[in-house]
Design an enzyme around this catalytic site. Structure first.
Site, mmCIF file in Angstrom:
data_model
loop_
_atom_site.group_PDB
_atom_site.id
_atom_site.type_symbol
_atom_site.label_atom_id
_atom_site.label_comp_id
_atom_site.label_asym_id
_atom_site.label_seq_id
_atom_site.Cartn_x
_atom_site.Cartn_y
_atom_site.Cartn_z
ATOM 1 N N PHE A 113 0.855 -1.186 0.000
ATOM 2 C CA PHE A 113 0.000 0.000 0.000
ATOM 3 C C PHE A 113 0.885 1.228 0.000
ATOM 4 O O PHE A 113 2.067 1.150 0.347
ATOM 5 C CB PHE A 113 -0.896 -0.021 1.254
ATOM 6 C CG PHE A 113 -2.366 -0.149 0.950
ATOM 7 C CD1 PHE A 113 -2.823 -1.145 0.109
ATOM 8 C CD2 PHE A 113 -3.286 0.715 1.515
ATOM 9 C CE1 PHE A 113 -4.176 -1.270 -0.176
ATOM 10 C CE2 PHE A 113 -4.649 0.600 1.245
ATOM 11 C CZ PHE A 113 -5.092 -0.394 0.395
ATOM 12 N N GLN A 233 -8.198 14.453 4.294
ATOM 13 C CA GLN A 233 -7.583 13.654 3.243
ATOM 14 C C GLN A 233 -8.471 13.596 2.002
ATOM 15 O O GLN A 233 -9.660 13.303 2.093
ATOM 16 C CB GLN A 233 -7.351 12.235 3.744
ATOM 17 C CG GLN A 233 -6.745 11.350 2.668
ATOM 18 C CD GLN A 233 -6.098 10.117 3.261
ATOM 19 O OE1 GLN A 233 -6.784 9.222 3.740
ATOM 20 N NE2 GLN A 233 -4.792 10.079 3.254
ATOM 21 N N HIS A 235 -8.832 11.573 -1.380
ATOM 22 C CA HIS A 235 -8.373 10.318 -1.978
ATOM 23 C C HIS A 235 -8.174 10.536 -3.469
ATOM 24 O O HIS A 235 -9.037 11.100 -4.125
ATOM 25 C CB HIS A 235 -9.407 9.218 -1.727
ATOM 26 C CG HIS A 235 -8.865 7.841 -1.924
ATOM 27 N ND1 HIS A 235 -8.534 7.367 -3.168
ATOM 28 C CD2 HIS A 235 -8.579 6.851 -1.040
ATOM 29 C CE1 HIS A 235 -8.067 6.122 -3.033
ATOM 30 N NE2 HIS A 235 -8.080 5.787 -1.755
ATOM 31 N N LEU A 245 -15.609 5.538 -4.154
ATOM 32 C CA LEU A 245 -14.186 5.247 -3.982
ATOM 33 C C LEU A 245 -13.692 4.090 -4.853
ATOM 34 O O LEU A 245 -14.326 3.047 -4.926
ATOM 35 C CB LEU A 245 -13.940 4.896 -2.509
ATOM 36 C CG LEU A 245 -12.528 4.457 -2.122
ATOM 37 C CD1 LEU A 245 -11.562 5.619 -2.240
ATOM 38 C CD2 LEU A 245 -12.520 3.896 -0.716
ATOM 39 N N GLU A 248 -7.311 2.129 -3.104
ATOM 40 C CA GLU A 248 -5.873 2.219 -3.320
ATOM 41 C C GLU A 248 -5.303 0.842 -3.673
ATOM 42 O O GLU A 248 -4.223 0.730 -4.238
ATOM 43 C CB GLU A 248 -5.209 2.752 -2.040
ATOM 44 C CG GLU A 248 -3.725 2.973 -2.172
ATOM 45 C CD GLU A 248 -3.194 3.852 -1.049
ATOM 46 O OE1 GLU A 248 -3.880 4.809 -0.669
ATOM 47 O OE2 GLU A 248 -2.089 3.565 -0.561
ATOM 48 N N ARG A 281 -1.141 9.514 -0.418
ATOM 49 C CA ARG A 281 -2.367 10.009 -1.061
ATOM 50 C C ARG A 281 -2.346 11.501 -1.369
ATOM 51 O O ARG A 281 -2.858 11.932 -2.397
ATOM 52 C CB ARG A 281 -3.564 9.695 -0.174
ATOM 53 C CG ARG A 281 -3.849 8.224 -0.157
ATOM 54 C CD ARG A 281 -4.947 7.868 0.785
ATOM 55 N NE ARG A 281 -5.199 6.429 0.661
ATOM 56 C CZ ARG A 281 -6.097 5.772 1.359
ATOM 57 N NH1 ARG A 281 -6.849 6.396 2.244
ATOM 58 N NH2 ARG A 281 -6.264 4.472 1.180
ATOM 59 N N HIS A 346 -12.157 12.259 1.498
ATOM 60 C CA HIS A 346 -12.221 10.840 1.849
ATOM 61 C C HIS A 346 -12.198 10.582 3.347
ATOM 62 O O HIS A 346 -12.942 9.768 3.858
ATOM 63 C CB HIS A 346 -11.042 10.130 1.192
ATOM 64 C CG HIS A 346 -10.987 8.666 1.464
ATOM 65 N ND1 HIS A 346 -12.058 7.834 1.203
ATOM 66 C CD2 HIS A 346 -10.005 7.869 1.977
ATOM 67 C CE1 HIS A 346 -11.729 6.585 1.546
ATOM 68 N NE2 HIS A 346 -10.507 6.580 2.031
ATOM 69 N N ARG A 381 -2.998 10.564 6.384
ATOM 70 C CA ARG A 381 -3.161 9.171 6.792
ATOM 71 C C ARG A 381 -2.682 8.232 5.690
ATOM 72 O O ARG A 381 -3.004 8.430 4.524
ATOM 73 C CB ARG A 381 -4.630 8.861 7.083
ATOM 74 C CG ARG A 381 -4.891 7.418 7.447
ATOM 75 C CD ARG A 381 -6.324 7.171 7.813
ATOM 76 N NE ARG A 381 -7.240 7.289 6.692
ATOM 77 C CZ ARG A 381 -7.440 6.339 5.776
ATOM 78 N NH1 ARG A 381 -6.778 5.199 5.851
ATOM 79 N NH2 ARG A 381 -8.297 6.523 4.792
#
Lengths: 621, 296
Positions: A113, A233, A235, A245, A248, A281, A346, A381
Site C-alpha cells: 500500500f 484527506q 483520496h 471510492l 488504493e 495520497r 475521503h 493518513r
C-alpha cells in the site's frame, strides 16, 4: 430514560469494537446509532488493515512509516500503540471469522500500500470494511449487547463547570427516529463517541450521506477541543460523477495512472520518482489536479486509472468489487478500459482530541475512530491505517470506559496542555459569533453545558443533568417543527460548495477567508432554519436539519485551522507557503468552543517514542 | 362574577383568534418555503433536455391528511448518470422535504435503500434511471414504492424488524469448535474454502430477497433467503469445525427452514450483490439430507 454503564454512540467499526471491549470488561453496554449497525460507513472501506504480522516485518517499521506518512504531526505514543496492537487485533478479527483473502498456505494475505515499506496490508478482496463491519456486528449479536438502532444522538449531557476540564459527561440525548420521542441515555461509567467522519461538509466525497460530523460537533459544543481539523484527506481515486471510492488496492496491485496524453505522469513529471502511483495520497491527489490544471486532464476534470494489464484473473480475485463499482456508477468496464478518477474528500485526520486511552478532557467522555484524533495520522493518513485505528482505539476506549486502568496517558488532553503562541489570524469575520436571533433553539450555540447546579447551589445529580439536556432538546425539536423558515438543504449545499471550492486539495489565503465568510452566512441563515415536516414518524427532514448544524460547526473549524496554519504539511497545501515549517509548526491546532466563539490554541507534537525519537525528515517517495 | 367570566371568555377568544391567525400566517409562510423550493426546480426543469415523472408512494400515519396512502408525482430533470436515489433526493430537496426514504452510502454497500421500482426490487443508489427508460434510453415514468410484504412505516420506509429477527434466528456469528493456540496464530483457511463462502459473505442485509419471496410472504416463520444464506456462510466455512456445522444444519432443517423454499429463484433475481441465494438454499438441502443419512 435508559440507563447503562457504557453508552457507545455510533455502531460502525470503532463503536462495535468499543462495545465488545466494554462488554468483555464486564460492563452493561448499549450501542446507540442513527443507522442500523450494518448500514455504517465502515462497510464502504475497501483497501485493508495494516498489521506487521510476518517475518521480515516489524511493528517498529510500521510506526516509522506512519510517522513519516503523517509528515511528523502524529504523536509517537499513539502511533506506537496503534502499530504494536494492530497485529493482535487483526488476528482477533480472524478468530472471529472475518473472511480475509488467503495465501497458498492458508494464512491471511498481505499486499503493498502507499507509503508502506513492507507489504503489510491485510485485506478481504476490495471489500475489507464490509467484512470487518459484519464480523464485528456478529460478535455484538453473539454477546447479546443491546443495540438502539435508528436513535439519533443529538446532544451530550455534560455538567456546566466553567473549565471544560472540570466537566463531567453523564450521558446523552437521543431522538427515536421511528417514534419521534426525545429520550435520555444515562451512562454510569462513560459515553464513547464513535460517530465517524464528516465528509458531507464537502460536495464531492466518498463519505456516506450520514457522515455529518455529529460526534465532533457535539463534543466541541460541550467544550472538548477538536484537533488538527485542517487536515482533510482527499483520496486520489474517486469516480468523477459520484465520488464513489476506487480503492488504493488498485494501485497496490499495480494499477497505473495516465493523463490525457497517455503519459504515466507520476514518473514523467517527477511527482514521485521512486514510489510513482504508490506515493502517499496527498502527493498523488496534488499530482492529478496539477495535471488537470495544466491542461493534461481528460475533459479538464480527471485522469485515468488503468488496471487492464493486471489480467482478468488477478483483477477478479483481488479487485472484483472495483469492477462492479466502475460499471454501476460510471458505466465503465475496468477489464477493457481505464477508469476515470479524480481526488475526492475521503477521510478526516482531525477530530475530537483524545489521548491513547480514548479519553477526552471531559471526564466520562471518550471518542474513537474517525471522529477522534489521537493523533495517529497527523497531517496525512496512510492507506490501510484507518481500519486498525478503529479496532485498536475502539477497543481501548471501550475497555477504559468500562474501568480498565491503563495508567497515565502520555498524550495530554485539554486546554491545560496548551503551549504559548501569539497568533493573529486576520480572519475576515469573527467566526462563530452571531447577531441576535429570534431564539437560540436552532443555533443551540454554546448552551450545551447546562447550569448543572440546581437551586441552592447543590451539584445536580447525573440524572438531573441528563434530564435537563433532554428537556432542552425536546424544546428544540418542537420549536424547529413549529416555526417556519429556511430549508436545511439549501444551507447545506451552500456550505458544501464553499468547502469544495476553497478548502480543497489546493488552498489559498484569500479563498480560506472567503470560505469563512460563507460559513458565517450559513450560520446566520441557519438561525432561521425550520422543519416543514411536522410528523413524529421517521422525520428525516428534522434529522438532516440537526445534522446541518453539526456540519457548519465542523466546517468552520476546518477552515479556521487551515487559515491559521501557514505552511505546507501533508494534506494541507498552501499556495503562499510552499514549505514545511518545522520550527514553527510542529504542533497541533486545537479549536475550542468557548462562550459561542471558536478559540484557537496549540499543543506540542510528541516525537519521542518509547525507545526512539522520530526526527523529522524530508518526506519523499 | 359574571363580568369576570365574560372577561375570561373574552381573553380566551382573543387568545384563540390570535393563535388561529398565527397558524394561518405560518401556513402561508410554509407555502412560501414550498414555492421557493419549486422555483429552484423550475429553473432546472426549463434547462433540462429531458424531464421524467417520478411517481412515489406516500403514507404517514402521523399526519391526518397523509393517512390515506397515495402516489405523488414529481417532475425531475434527467442528468447523465442519475440514479433512482438521486431522483428521490432531487424530489425531496426541491418539492417536498417530508418525502422519506432510507439511504446512506449511495454505493451499494449499506443496503438501506432497497425499494420497489417499476414493480421490481432494486437498490435505489445502484439503479440508473436510464436503464428504466424506453429503448432510446429516455425515461418515461418511474414508480417507486416501499418493499412489498413489509409493514410501511412512512412513505418508502419499511419496518425491518422481522427481517432482523429472522437473521438473528440462525445464530449469525462465527463460532469455531477450537481456536489455534498462540495469540498471533490465525486459523488457516484454504483459498478454495474462502472462495466457497465468498458470495454468501457479500450480503448487505437490504431485504430485497425477503420481499421478493412468495413463500416468505405467506409464511411469517420461514427463515427466508437472507437468513439461510447467512447460515450457509457459516456452515460452509471449514474453520468452524464439524460440531458447529452439525448444529447449524439442525437450525436450517427446522420446519420453517430450507424445506420451505420452492426454488422460484425470485430472491436470486433481485439480489443486488448477485448472491446465488437459491443455489445456496438447495446446497444446504443436500447437506441436510447427507447429514441425516450419516446416522442411519
Amino acid at each position: 430514560m435508559y440507563e447503562h454503564d457504557v453508552i457507545v454512540v455510533g455502531a460502525g467499526g470503532a463503536g462495535l469494537r468499543a462495545a465488545i471491549a466494554a462488554h468483555e470488561e464486564g460492563a452493561d453496554v448499549a450501542l446507540v446509532s442513527k443507522l442500523h449497525p450494518v448500514r455504517s460507513h465502515t462497510g464502504a472501506a475497501e483497501g485493508g488493515i495494516n498489521a506487521a504480522l510476518r517475518d521480515g516485518d516489524d511493528w517498529h517499521d510500521h510506526a516509522y512509516d506512519t510517522m513519516k506518512g503523517s509528515d511528523y504531526l502524529g504523536d509517537a505514543p499513539a502511533i506506537e500503540t496503534l502499530c504494536e496492537t494492530s497485529p493482535e487485533e487483526v488476528i482477533q478479527l480472524e478468530h472471529w471469522g472475518m473472511p480475509f483473502s488467503r495465501e497458498e498456505d492458508g494464512r491471511v494475505s498481505q499486499r503493498p500500500f502507499g507509503g508502506l515499506s513492507f507489504p503489510r496490508t491485510t485485506y478481504a478482496g476490495a471489500e475489507t470494511g464490509h467484512h470487518l463491519l459484519h464480523t464485528m456486528y456478529e460478535q455484538v449479536v453473539k454477546r447479546g449487547i443491546k443495540v438502539y438502532d435508528e436513535f439519533y444522538v443529538m446532544d451530550l449531557a455534560v455538567t456546566d463547570e466553567p473549565d471544560p476540564e472540570d466537566r463531567e459527561c453523564h450521558g446523552c440525548v437521543a431522538y427515536d427516529i421511528k417514534s419521534g420521542e426525545v429520550t435520555g441515555f444515562k451512562a454510569n461509567d462513560g459515553v464513547v463517541l464513535a460517530t465517524g467522519g464528516d465528509g458531507q461538509a464537502f460536495d464531492h466525497t466518498t463519505n456516506a450521506v450520514a457522515n455529518t460530523g455529529d460526534g465532533p460537533a457535539m463534543a466541541y459544543r460541550a467544550g472538548v477541543p477538536v484537533e488538527d481539523m485542517e487536515f482533510v484527506q482527499f483520496h486520489p481515486t474517486t469516480l468523477p460523477s459520484t465520488g464513489v471510492l476506487i480503492s488504493e488496492g488498485v494501485r497496490g496491485e499495480g494499477g497505473i495512472l495516465y493523463n490525457a496524453e497517455g503519459e504515466r505522469f507520476m514518473f514523467e513529471y517527477g511527482y514521485a520518482n521512486n514510489a510513482g502511483e504508490l506515493a502517499s495520497r496527498d502527493v498523488v491527489s496534488r499530482a492529478e489536479l496539477t495535471e488537470v490544471n495544466e491542461g493534461r486532464g481528460v475533459e479538464d476534470e480527471y485522469v485515468y486509472l488503468d488496471m487492464r494489464h493486471l489480467g482478468d484473473e488477478r483483477i477478479l480475485d483481488r479487485l472484483e468489487n472495483i469492477l462492479h463499482l466502475a460499471e454501476d456508477f460510471e458505466g465503465v468496464d475496468g477489464l477493457v478500459e481505464p477508469m476515470p478518477v479524480k481526488p475526492g474528500q475521503h477521510y478526516h485526520m482531525g477530530g475530537i482530541e483524545t489521548n491513547e486511552h480514548g479519553e477526552t478532557c471531559v471526564s466520562g467522555l471518550y471518542a474513537a475512530g474517525e471522529c477522534a484524533c489521537v493523533s495517529v495520522h497527523g497531517s496525512n493518513r496512510l492507506g490501510g491505517n484507518a481500519l486498525p485505528e478503529l479496532i485498536v482505539f475502539g477497543a481501548r476506549a471501550g475497555y477504559h470506559a468500562a474501568g480498565r486502568d491503563y495508567g497515565e496517558a502520555l498524550v495530554q488532553t485539554g486546554p491545560s496542555a496548551a503551549i504559548e503562541h501569539e497568533e493573529d489570524l486576520g480572519a475576515p469575520v469573527e467566526p462563530g459569533a452571531l447577531g441576535p436571533a429570534d431564539d437560540d433553539v436552532a443555533a443551540d450555540g454554546g448552551a450545551t453545558a447546562d447550569e448543572a447546579r440546581s437551586d441552592g447551589g447543590q451539584l445536580a445529580s447525573p440524572s438531573e443533568v441528563v434530564h435537563r439536556s433532554v428537556e432542552r432538546q425536546r424544546q428544540r425539536v418542537e420549536r424547529l417543527k413549529e416555526r417556519d423558515g429556511r430549508n436545511h438543504a439549501e444551507i447545506r449545499k451552500k456550505l458544501q460548495k464553499a468547502m469544495t471550492r476553497w478548502v480543497n486539495v489546493f488552498r489559498e489565503e484569500e479563498g480560506l477567508k472567503k470560505a469563512l465568510e460563507v460559513i458565517k452566512e450559513c450560520r446566520e441563515e441557519y438561525q432561521n432554519v425550520a422543519v416543514s415536516d411536522p410528523s413524529s414518524t421517521y422525520n428525516t427532514d428534522l434529522i438532516h436539519t440537526i445534522e446541518t448544524r453539526n456540519l457548519i460547526d465542523t466546517a468552520e473549524t476546518i477552515a479556521l485551522g487551515a487559515l491559521a496554519r501557514d505552511e505546507f504539511r501533508g494534506a494541507h497545501w498552501r499556495a503562499e507557503h510552499q514549505e514545511r515549517k518545522d520550527d514553527e509548526w510542529l504542533k497541533h491546532t486545537m479549536v475550542q468552543w468557548s462562550d459561542g466563539t471558536p478559540e484557537l490554541y496549540y499543543t506540542d507534537v510528541i516525537l519521542e517514542g518509547a525507545d526512539k525519537t522520530y526526527e523529522p525528515k524530508v518526506r519523499s517517495y | 362574577m359574571s363580568t369576570q367570566v365574560t372577561e375570561q371568555e373574552q381573553t380566551e377568544t382573543e387568545e384563540e383568534s390570535a393563535h388561529q391567525q398565527r397558524r394561518l400566517a405560518e401556513k402561508a409562510e410554509r407555502q412560501e418555503v414550498r414555492d421557493r423550493m419549486r422555483e429552484r426546480a423550475e429553473t432546472d426543469l426549463e434547462q433540462a433536455d429531458t424531464v421524467f415523472d417520478l411517481k412515489v408512494f406516500r403514507y404517514d400515519p402521523d399526519i391526518p391528511e397523509k393517512e390515506d396512502p397515495r402516489f405523488d408525482t414529481f417532475p425531475v430533470p434527467f442528468t447523465k448518470g442519475m440514479t433512482v436515489l438521486d431522483a428521490l433526493m432531487y424530489a425531496r430537496d426541491h418539492y417536498d422535504s417530508s418525502l422519506t426514504f432510507r439511504h446512506s452510502c449511495r454505493q451499494a454497500v449499506c443496503g438501506s435503500d432497497a425499494l420497489f421500482v417499476n414493480g421490481t426490487q432494486h437498490l435505489g443508489c445502484k439503479t440508473q434511471v436510464v436503464d428504466l427508460g424506453d429503448s432510446e434510453g429516455v425515461p418515461g415514468q418511474i414508480r417507486v414504492e416501499p418493499l412489498p410484504h413489509q409493514e410501511v412505516v412512512k412513505d418508502l420506509v419499511v419496518d425491518m424488524e422481522h427481517f432482523y429477527d429472522q437473521m438473528d434466528a440462525v445464530e449469525p456469528f462465527f463460532d469455531a469448535d477450537e481456536l489455534p493456540s498462540g495469540d498471533l496464530e490465525e486459523q488457516r483457511q484454504t483459498r478454495e474454502n474462502r472462495e466457497k463462502i465468498k458470495m454468501s459473505s457479500r450480503c448487505i442485509w437490504c431485504g430485497a430477497c425477503m420481499s421478493s419471496c412468495n413463500i416468505a410472504a405467506g409464511d411469517n416463520e420461514y427463515l427466508g433467503p437472507a437468513a439461510i444464506n447467512k447460515a450457509y456462510k457459516f456452515a460452509m466455512d471449514d474453520r468452524e469445525g464439524e460440531n458447529r456445522k452439525q448444529e447449524r444444519l439442525e437450525i436450517i432443517e427446522q420446519e420453517h427452514g430450507v424445506w420451505r423454499c420452492q426454488t422460484q429463484f425470485s430472491c436470486t433475481e433481485v439480489c443486488p450483490k448477485d448472491i446465488p441465494l437459491t443455489e445456496h438454499i438447495q446446497e444446504l438441502k443436500r447437506e441436510a439430507v447427507k447429514n441425516n443419512l450419516k446416522f442411519w
